[in-house]
Design a protein around this motif. Structure first.
Motif, mmCIF file in Angstrom:
data_model
loop_
_atom_site.group_PDB
_atom_site.id
_atom_site.type_symbol
_atom_site.label_atom_id
_atom_site.label_comp_id
_atom_site.label_asym_id
_atom_site.label_seq_id
_atom_site.Cartn_x
_atom_site.Cartn_y
_atom_site.Cartn_z
ATOM 1 N N GLY A 49 36.047 34.769 38.168
ATOM 2 C CA GLY A 49 37.142 35.537 37.576
ATOM 3 C C GLY A 49 37.478 36.763 38.410
ATOM 4 O O GLY A 49 36.575 37.495 38.831
ATOM 5 N N LEU A 50 38.743 36.974 38.647
ATOM 6 C CA LEU A 50 39.198 38.137 39.400
ATOM 7 C C LEU A 50 39.463 39.285 38.428
ATOM 8 O O LEU A 50 40.395 39.242 37.618
ATOM 9 N N LEU A 51 38.592 40.308 38.518
ATOM 10 C CA LEU A 51 38.729 41.463 37.625
ATOM 11 C C LEU A 51 39.750 42.454 38.156
ATOM 12 O O LEU A 51 39.991 42.476 39.346
ATOM 13 N N LYS A 52 40.312 43.309 37.328
ATOM 14 C CA LYS A 52 39.994 43.316 35.919
ATOM 15 C C LYS A 52 40.899 42.399 35.110
ATOM 16 O O LYS A 52 40.600 42.042 33.973
ATOM 17 N N GLY A 53 42.023 42.053 35.681
ATOM 18 C CA GLY A 53 43.076 41.373 34.920
ATOM 19 C C GLY A 53 42.654 40.091 34.230
ATOM 20 O O GLY A 53 43.182 39.761 33.171
ATOM 21 N N SER A 54 41.679 39.362 34.798
ATOM 22 C CA SER A 54 41.358 38.052 34.226
ATOM 23 C C SER A 54 40.183 38.077 33.260
ATOM 24 O O SER A 54 39.667 37.028 32.898
ATOM 25 N N GLY A 77 41.589 45.008 44.373
ATOM 26 C CA GLY A 77 42.687 45.818 43.862
ATOM 27 C C GLY A 77 43.899 45.672 44.762
ATOM 28 O O GLY A 77 43.767 45.676 45.987
ATOM 29 N N SER A 78 45.057 45.494 44.172
ATOM 30 C CA SER A 78 46.256 45.396 45.016
ATOM 31 C C SER A 78 47.377 46.316 44.552
ATOM 32 O O SER A 78 48.333 46.525 45.273
ATOM 33 N N TYR A 79 47.243 46.869 43.356
ATOM 34 C CA TYR A 79 48.311 47.705 42.826
ATOM 35 C C TYR A 79 47.788 49.111 42.577
ATOM 36 O O TYR A 79 46.633 49.293 42.245
ATOM 37 N N GLY A 80 48.657 50.092 42.655
ATOM 38 C CA GLY A 80 48.320 51.441 42.210
ATOM 39 C C GLY A 80 48.721 51.553 40.756
ATOM 40 O O GLY A 80 48.690 50.567 40.022
ATOM 41 N N VAL A 107 39.785 32.341 39.135
ATOM 42 C CA VAL A 107 40.564 32.523 37.908
ATOM 43 C C VAL A 107 41.339 33.841 37.979
ATOM 44 O O VAL A 107 40.744 34.920 38.058
ATOM 45 N N GLU A 108 42.647 33.728 37.946
ATOM 46 C CA GLU A 108 43.577 34.863 38.086
ATOM 47 C C GLU A 108 44.369 35.017 36.807
ATOM 48 O O GLU A 108 44.722 34.017 36.182
ATOM 49 N N ASP A 109 44.704 36.233 36.455
ATOM 50 C CA ASP A 109 45.607 36.410 35.321
ATOM 51 C C ASP A 109 47.039 36.107 35.725
ATOM 52 O O ASP A 109 47.765 35.419 35.010
ATOM 53 N N ILE A 110 47.449 36.613 36.894
ATOM 54 C CA ILE A 110 48.857 36.426 37.279
ATOM 55 C C ILE A 110 49.006 36.332 38.791
ATOM 56 O O ILE A 110 48.328 37.051 39.536
ATOM 57 N N VAL A 111 49.848 35.422 39.227
ATOM 58 C CA VAL A 111 50.249 35.369 40.625
ATOM 59 C C VAL A 111 51.647 35.970 40.694
ATOM 60 O O VAL A 111 52.589 35.448 40.107
ATOM 61 N N ASP A 112 51.712 37.099 41.390
ATOM 62 C CA ASP A 112 52.976 37.831 41.504
ATOM 63 C C ASP A 112 53.510 37.604 42.921
ATOM 64 O O ASP A 112 54.197 36.620 43.186
ATOM 65 N N SER A 113 53.152 38.488 43.858
ATOM 66 C CA SER A 113 53.547 38.245 45.252
ATOM 67 C C SER A 113 52.678 37.144 45.876
ATOM 68 O O SER A 113 53.048 36.569 46.898
ATOM 69 N N GLY A 114 51.525 36.881 45.280
ATOM 70 C CA GLY A 114 50.607 35.869 45.805
ATOM 71 C C GLY A 114 49.660 36.408 46.869
ATOM 72 O O GLY A 114 48.769 35.692 47.314
ATOM 73 N N ARG A 115 49.804 37.664 47.236
ATOM 74 C CA ARG A 115 48.998 38.223 48.331
ATOM 75 C C ARG A 115 47.508 38.248 47.995
ATOM 76 O O ARG A 115 46.671 37.887 48.818
ATOM 77 N N THR A 116 47.184 38.681 46.792
ATOM 78 C CA THR A 116 45.782 38.801 46.403
ATOM 79 C C THR A 116 45.086 37.453 46.524
ATOM 80 O O THR A 116 44.035 37.320 47.144
ATOM 81 N N MET A 117 45.723 36.452 45.912
ATOM 82 C CA MET A 117 45.138 35.126 45.869
ATOM 83 C C MET A 117 44.968 34.527 47.265
ATOM 84 O O MET A 117 43.906 33.988 47.591
ATOM 85 N N LEU A 167 46.404 42.059 31.292
ATOM 86 C CA LEU A 167 47.355 42.713 32.212
ATOM 87 C C LEU A 167 47.630 44.138 31.755
ATOM 88 O O LEU A 167 47.844 44.387 30.569
ATOM 89 N N ASP A 168 47.670 45.045 32.723
ATOM 90 C CA ASP A 168 47.792 46.458 32.372
ATOM 91 C C ASP A 168 49.064 47.096 32.919
ATOM 92 O O ASP A 168 49.722 46.561 33.801
ATOM 93 N N HIS A 169 49.336 48.284 32.405
ATOM 94 C CA HIS A 169 50.216 49.234 33.066
ATOM 95 C C HIS A 169 49.458 50.543 33.094
ATOM 96 O O HIS A 169 49.119 51.081 32.024
ATOM 97 N N PHE A 173 46.880 48.842 27.814
ATOM 98 C CA PHE A 173 47.391 47.593 27.206
ATOM 99 C C PHE A 173 46.599 46.334 27.544
ATOM 100 O O PHE A 173 47.003 45.249 27.148
ATOM 101 N N ARG A 174 45.489 46.459 28.283
ATOM 102 C CA ARG A 174 44.748 45.235 28.631
ATOM 103 C C ARG A 174 44.228 44.519 27.384
ATOM 104 O O ARG A 174 44.032 43.311 27.401
ATOM 105 N N HIS A 175 43.952 45.279 26.340
ATOM 106 C CA HIS A 175 43.345 44.713 25.131
ATOM 107 C C HIS A 175 44.353 44.126 24.152
ATOM 108 O O HIS A 175 43.970 43.574 23.124
HETATM 109 C C1 PRP Z 1 47.046 42.257 39.653
HETATM 110 C C2 PRP Z 1 46.780 40.942 38.962
HETATM 111 C C3 PRP Z 1 46.541 39.976 40.095
HETATM 112 C C4 PRP Z 1 47.366 40.565 41.225
HETATM 113 C C5 PRP Z 1 48.595 39.756 41.399
HETATM 114 O O1 PRP Z 1 45.819 42.840 39.906
HETATM 115 O O2 PRP Z 1 45.675 41.047 38.100
HETATM 116 O O3 PRP Z 1 45.188 39.938 40.453
HETATM 117 O O4 PRP Z 1 47.711 41.900 40.848
HETATM 118 O O5 PRP Z 1 49.456 40.332 42.318
HETATM 119 P P1 PRP Z 1 49.895 39.650 43.683
HETATM 120 O O6 PRP Z 1 50.118 38.187 43.427
HETATM 121 O O7 PRP Z 1 51.178 40.382 44.003
HETATM 122 O O8 PRP Z 1 48.829 39.894 44.697
HETATM 123 P P2 PRP Z 1 45.626 44.401 40.149
HETATM 124 O O9 PRP Z 1 45.457 44.633 41.605
HETATM 125 O O10 PRP Z 1 46.696 45.157 39.429
HETATM 126 O O11 PRP Z 1 44.230 44.694 39.525
HETATM 127 P P3 PRP Z 1 43.696 44.429 38.026
HETATM 128 O O12 PRP Z 1 43.376 42.947 37.958
HETATM 129 O O13 PRP Z 1 42.485 45.274 37.950
HETATM 130 O O14 PRP Z 1 44.771 44.820 37.058
#
Ligand code: PRP
Length: 183
Positions: A49-54, A77-80, A107-117, A167-169, A173-175
């Protein structure tokens, strides 16, 4: 579209709409679990699991995979604190589990730009697992030509800022047990 009820967990923040209800999430997570169990009839399966989001998704998902498996976590971590991807991926915790010869399910919560994954798959491949696949609850489908496609997707998500179910802001709101779109 569901009207958003007053919810103290939202701290007075207006949300545009509930995108996925608790029921919808639970049903889909159970389906994903069954599909994963069918895909891996044998072998040493590791849910990573990829923390914290998942954190919530991983906990719910593994309960719906009726076969032996191990669970570990990775922190990147990929976001501020803003709502836009910084493009930086930092590895903050490395899993202690030996990945060699294992079927790794990232295990990811969200694929956004896909960079993290993408970055994580490349990194984990060097640990010589038997295979690596990705399971993402949400996929925005905005990333172009992903080198490592997502094998298991919960929902094709709208390109909105989503919070809840991990998912947070700005860490809030993660809970929240459902997934909502911030106004
Ligand atoms: C968020 C989210 C994914 C990633 C997706 O994580 O949980 O892991 O961004 O974004 P991407 O597809 O654009 O790379 P974040 O870095 O915010 O950390 P968090 O899981 O601790 O919230």
């Amino acid at each position: 579209m569901t009207t958003v009820p007053a919810d103290p967990r939202l701290m007075g923040r207006e949300v545009k709409r509930i995108v996925y209800s608790e029921r919808q999430i639970a049903d889909r997570v159970a389906e994903l679990g069954r599909s994963i169990a069918e895909t891996y009839p044998d072998g040493d399966l590791l849910a990573l699991g990829l923390l914290k989001g998942s954190f919530m998704f991983t906990a719910d998902l593994v309960r719906h995979i009726p076969r032996p498996l191990q669970v570990d976590f990775i922190v990147a971590g990929s976001y501020g604190n803003g709502t836009v991807s910084s493009g930086n991926v930092r590895l903050l915790y490395d899993p202690e589990t030996n990945l060699e010869g294992k079927d790794v399910l990232l295990v990811e919560d969200i694929v956004d730009s896909g960079r993290t994954m993408q970055k994580l798959v490349e990194l984990l491949m060097t640990r010589r697992p038997r295979s690596i696949q990705i399971c993402a609850l949400l996929h925005k489908n905005i990333a172009e030509h992903l080198e490592h496609p997502v094998k298991f997707v919960g929902f094709d998500a709208p390109n909105e800022f989503l919070v809840g179910y991990g998912l947070d802001h700005a860490e809030n709101f993660r809970h929240v047990p459902y997934i909502a779109s911030l106004a």
